[in-house]
Design a protein around this motif. Structure first.
Motif, short mmCIF file in Angstrom:
data_model
loop_
_atom_site.label_atom_id
_atom_site.label_comp_id
_atom_site.label_asym_id
_atom_site.label_seq_id
_atom_site.Cartn_x
_atom_site.Cartn_y
_atom_site.Cartn_z
N ALA A 134 1.52 -21.40 1.88
CA ALA A 134 1.19 -20.87 0.39
C ALA A 134 -0.30 -20.10 0.59
O ALA A 134 -0.56 -19.36 -0.10
CB ALA A 134 1.14 -22.10 -0.71
N SER A 135 -1.33 -20.80 1.21
CA SER A 135 -2.67 -20.24 1.41
C SER A 135 -2.43 -18.82 2.21
O SER A 135 -3.16 -18.10 1.81
CB SER A 135 -3.24 -21.28 2.32
OG SER A 135 -4.62 -20.71 2.56
N ASP A 136 -1.69 -18.73 3.20
CA ASP A 136 -1.37 -17.43 3.93
C ASP A 136 -0.85 -16.46 2.95
O ASP A 136 -1.41 -15.11 3.18
CB ASP A 136 -0.33 -17.68 5.10
CG ASP A 136 -0.88 -18.71 6.16
OD1 ASP A 136 -2.36 -18.71 6.23
OD2 ASP A 136 -0.18 -18.85 7.22
N ILE A 137 -0.16 -16.92 2.02
CA ILE A 137 0.55 -15.90 1.20
C ILE A 137 -0.44 -15.35 0.12
O ILE A 137 -0.44 -14.20 0.01
CB ILE A 137 1.86 -16.36 0.37
CG1 ILE A 137 2.98 -16.45 1.49
CG2 ILE A 137 2.12 -15.66 -0.69
CD1 ILE A 137 4.14 -17.31 0.96
N LEU A 138 -1.16 -16.25 -0.39
CA LEU A 138 -2.32 -16.08 -1.17
C LEU A 138 -3.23 -15.11 -0.54
O LEU A 138 -3.86 -13.97 -1.04
CB LEU A 138 -2.89 -17.19 -1.70
CG LEU A 138 -2.38 -18.05 -2.78
CD1 LEU A 138 -2.99 -19.31 -3.04
CD2 LEU A 138 -2.06 -17.38 -4.17
N ILE A 139 -3.56 -15.36 0.57
CA ILE A 139 -4.63 -14.35 1.32
C ILE A 139 -4.05 -12.97 1.43
O ILE A 139 -4.54 -12.00 1.44
CB ILE A 139 -5.07 -15.10 2.70
CG1 ILE A 139 -5.88 -16.57 2.51
CG2 ILE A 139 -5.87 -14.23 3.57
CD1 ILE A 139 -5.94 -17.28 3.61
N ALA A 140 -2.89 -13.06 1.86
CA ALA A 140 -2.10 -11.63 2.20
C ALA A 140 -2.20 -11.18 0.84
O ALA A 140 -2.24 -9.69 1.00
CB ALA A 140 -0.76 -11.89 3.07
N GLY A 141 -1.71 -11.69 -0.28
CA GLY A 141 -1.48 -10.89 -1.72
C GLY A 141 -3.07 -10.39 -1.94
O GLY A 141 -3.15 -9.27 -2.35
N GLY A 142 -4.13 -11.11 -1.78
CA GLY A 142 -5.45 -10.68 -2.09
C GLY A 142 -5.59 -9.34 -1.10
O GLY A 142 -6.30 -8.66 -1.57
N LYS A 143 -5.52 -9.26 0.25
CA LYS A 143 -5.59 -8.26 0.85
C LYS A 143 -4.93 -6.97 0.45
O LYS A 143 -5.40 -5.84 0.48
CB LYS A 143 -5.19 -8.39 2.36
CG LYS A 143 -6.39 -9.54 2.73
CD LYS A 143 -6.21 -9.84 4.37
CE LYS A 143 -6.95 -10.85 5.01
NZ LYS A 143 -6.68 -10.97 6.40
N LEU A 144 -3.42 -7.12 -0.16
CA LEU A 144 -2.78 -5.97 -0.54
C LEU A 144 -3.24 -5.54 -1.95
O LEU A 144 -3.05 -4.30 -2.22
CB LEU A 144 -1.30 -6.50 -0.73
CG LEU A 144 -0.56 -6.92 0.65
CD1 LEU A 144 0.93 -7.20 0.20
CD2 LEU A 144 -0.35 -5.48 1.31
#
Length: 146
Positions: A134-144
């Motif tokens: 979940a944390s990785d998804i949030l970080i990836a979403g923030g970068k996108l």
């Protein structure tokens, strides 16, 4: 391979290692070995998933939606099938002559029921992985979005 060899192999698998020696021994005794020739299919996308497989020898290609991984000795294929009834999201094919240890979900669940400590350790590990994902998804979403 002997039961002790199978236990040693299961100890190499991070998920299995959490269970402890007595539970690994029960899994090794209750599981079955299956041999495959190059090109033979372990399972196909859409199949009912009722077991996980630990690669003993050889390599297997696991393909899902255009992505693929190569699983070699000590790899656990179909981990989620050990916990929940589902359809296979991928296809696994032997790339060379090899063998796997097939661990039925029913056996895995019986082992967890007989060892509450192992079940807690597995639950905690899966919760940690879910949180990390979940944390990785949030970080990836923030970068996108930037």
């Amino acid at each position: 391979m002997s039961i002790d060899d199978d236990v040693a192999l299961l100890e190499q698998v991070p998920t299995m290692r959490l269970l402890g020696d007595s539970s690994l021994r029960m899994l090794a005794i209750g599981s079955e070995q299956r041999d495959f020739n190059a090109g033979e299919v372990l399972f196909t996308v859409g199949d009912a998933a009722d077991a996980g497989y630990v690669v003993q020898r050889g390599t297997f290609r696991v393909e899902e939606g255009g992505a693929e991984i190569i699983a070699g000795p000590g790899a656990l294929i179909g981990e989620l099938a050990l916990i929940v009834a589902m359809k296979r999201p991928s296809t696994a094919t032997a790339l060379e002559r090899g063998s796997v240890i097939r661990i039925a979900r029913s056996l895995f669940q019986r082992v967890l029921e007989s060892d509450p400590g192992a079940a807690r350790r597995l639950r905690d590990e899966l919760a940690l992985r879910t949180s990390q994902l979940a944390s990785d998804i949030l970080i990836a979403g923030g970068k996108l979005s930037t």
